[in-house]
Motif scaffolding. Structure first.
Motif, mmCIF file in Angstrom:
data_model
loop_
_atom_site.group_PDB
_atom_site.id
_atom_site.type_symbol
_atom_site.label_atom_id
_atom_site.label_comp_id
_atom_site.label_asym_id
_atom_site.label_seq_id
_atom_site.Cartn_x
_atom_site.Cartn_y
_atom_site.Cartn_z
ATOM 1 N N ARG A 1 7.616 0.814 9.841
ATOM 2 C CA ARG A 1 6.695 1.146 8.744
ATOM 3 C C ARG A 1 5.266 0.748 9.093
ATOM 4 N NH1 ARG A 1 7.988 -1.283 3.110
ATOM 5 N NH2 ARG A 1 5.973 -0.307 2.730
ATOM 6 N N SER A 2 5.113 -0.440 9.623
ATOM 7 C CA SER A 2 3.787 -0.959 9.938
ATOM 8 C C SER A 2 3.083 -0.116 10.995
ATOM 9 C CB SER A 2 3.907 -2.401 10.426
ATOM 10 O OG SER A 2 2.663 -2.894 10.865
ATOM 11 N N ALA B 1 2.853 4.050 9.775
ATOM 12 C CA ALA B 1 2.418 4.422 8.425
ATOM 13 C C ALA B 1 1.549 5.664 8.451
ATOM 14 C CB ALA B 1 1.659 3.257 7.785
ATOM 15 N N ALA C 1 12.362 0.580 3.337
ATOM 16 C CA ALA C 1 11.529 1.737 3.701
ATOM 17 C C ALA C 1 10.513 2.062 2.623
ATOM 18 C CB ALA C 1 12.422 2.943 3.974
ATOM 19 N N GLU D 1 8.484 5.341 2.523
ATOM 20 C CA GLU D 1 7.656 5.741 3.665
ATOM 21 C C GLU D 1 8.484 6.283 4.824
ATOM 22 O OE1 GLU D 1 4.903 2.734 4.834
ATOM 23 O OE2 GLU D 1 4.232 2.327 2.790
ATOM 24 N N ILE D 2 9.768 5.960 4.832
ATOM 25 C CA ILE D 2 10.689 6.440 5.855
ATOM 26 C C ILE D 2 11.898 7.012 5.137
ATOM 27 C CG2 ILE D 2 12.200 5.776 7.774
ATOM 28 C CD1 ILE D 2 10.274 3.414 8.278
#
Length: 252
Positions: A27-28, A31, A55, A58-59
């Motif tokens: 995620r980091s 993004a 997640a 975002e995923i």
């Protein structure tokens, strides 16, 4: 424009610690990947809820298998509806390990595809030939037959939920991989099969799987009919998975 997808299949690996570390790092670092790639993590079913929470939208998250039934006395099975209710966005169907180790047939794959699509999930349909079939010159015939049978009951309004993943069985977990040219040739053949079926073939994403790594991803993803990857072992390393995702070029 076809979707660009990189999906990580954890197979029977994982832990809550891995979920926290890997999903957080992915995620980091992804993004805003800048290349429009959709990231999917497909953990064992026990960890789907944990991955969904980590997640945080975002995923995307998927399941590795679904049952041929909606509910009932089928101990150990999970239905597509349950997967959707758990926060999953997609399901693998017909992975070679399901076919080889658990005797899953083309007919069962077709039923599962129908269940997945009816539930509203995307179906990532896995197809691929064995080494013996390739050496006998039957690779394209085998894969084409698998595709035709798997999508035999897909309706006109469901094609946007269909993704095909070509995984040559001889390249899964072996360290071997098809050349970029071999992958492109098979993907083009799959797209031709879909077109003959009346599907909007140019809009359907085709993924390559089979020992995809950071050092070969770019060459594979550069092929015109390769729209992403289904990643096995490398998806268990945040560094390797991120590198593979970043290898995806922009496609029109």
């Amino acid at each position: 424009m076809r979707r660009k997808i990189v999906a990580g299949n954890w197979k029977m690996n994982g832990s809550k610690d891995l979920v926290d570390r890997l999903v957080g790092q992915v995620r980091s670092e992804l993004a805003s990947p800048g290349n429009g790639v959709e990231i999917v993590i497909i953990p064992p079913a026990l960890f789907v809820g944990d991955v969904v929470r980590r997640a945080d939208g975002e995923i995307a998250v998927g399941v590795q298998n679904v049952a041929c039934w909606d509910s009932g006395a089928y101990t150990g099975e999970i239905s597509a509806v349950m997967a959707r209710d758990s926060g999953s966005a997609c399901a693998l169907v017909g992975h070679s390990e399901r076919r080889q180790l658990f005797g899953e047939t083309d007919e069962q794959v077709a039923v599962k595809v129908g269940k997945v699509l009816a539930s509203g999930l995307d179906a990532i349909i896995c197809v691929g030939e064995t080494l013996e079939e390739r050496e006998a010159g039957k690779a394209e015939d085998v894969v084409s037959s698998q595709v035709r049978k798997a999508v035999s009951e897909v309706s006109a309004g469901q094609w946007q939920q269909v993704v095909i993943a070509y995984e040559p069985v001889w390249a899964i977990g072996t360290g071997k991989t098809a050349t970029a040219e071999d992958a492109q040739a098979m993907h083009a053949a799959i797209r031709a099969v879909l077109a003959a079926f009346g599907a909007p073939s140019e809009e359907i994403s085709l993924l390559y799987g089979g020992s995809v790594k950071a050092d070969n991803a770019a060459a594979l993803f550069a092929q015109p009919d390769v729209d992403g990857g289904l990643i096995g072992g490398a998806s268990l390393s945040a560094k390797d998975f991120v590198s593979i995702c970043q290898a995806m070029p922009g496609k029109s």
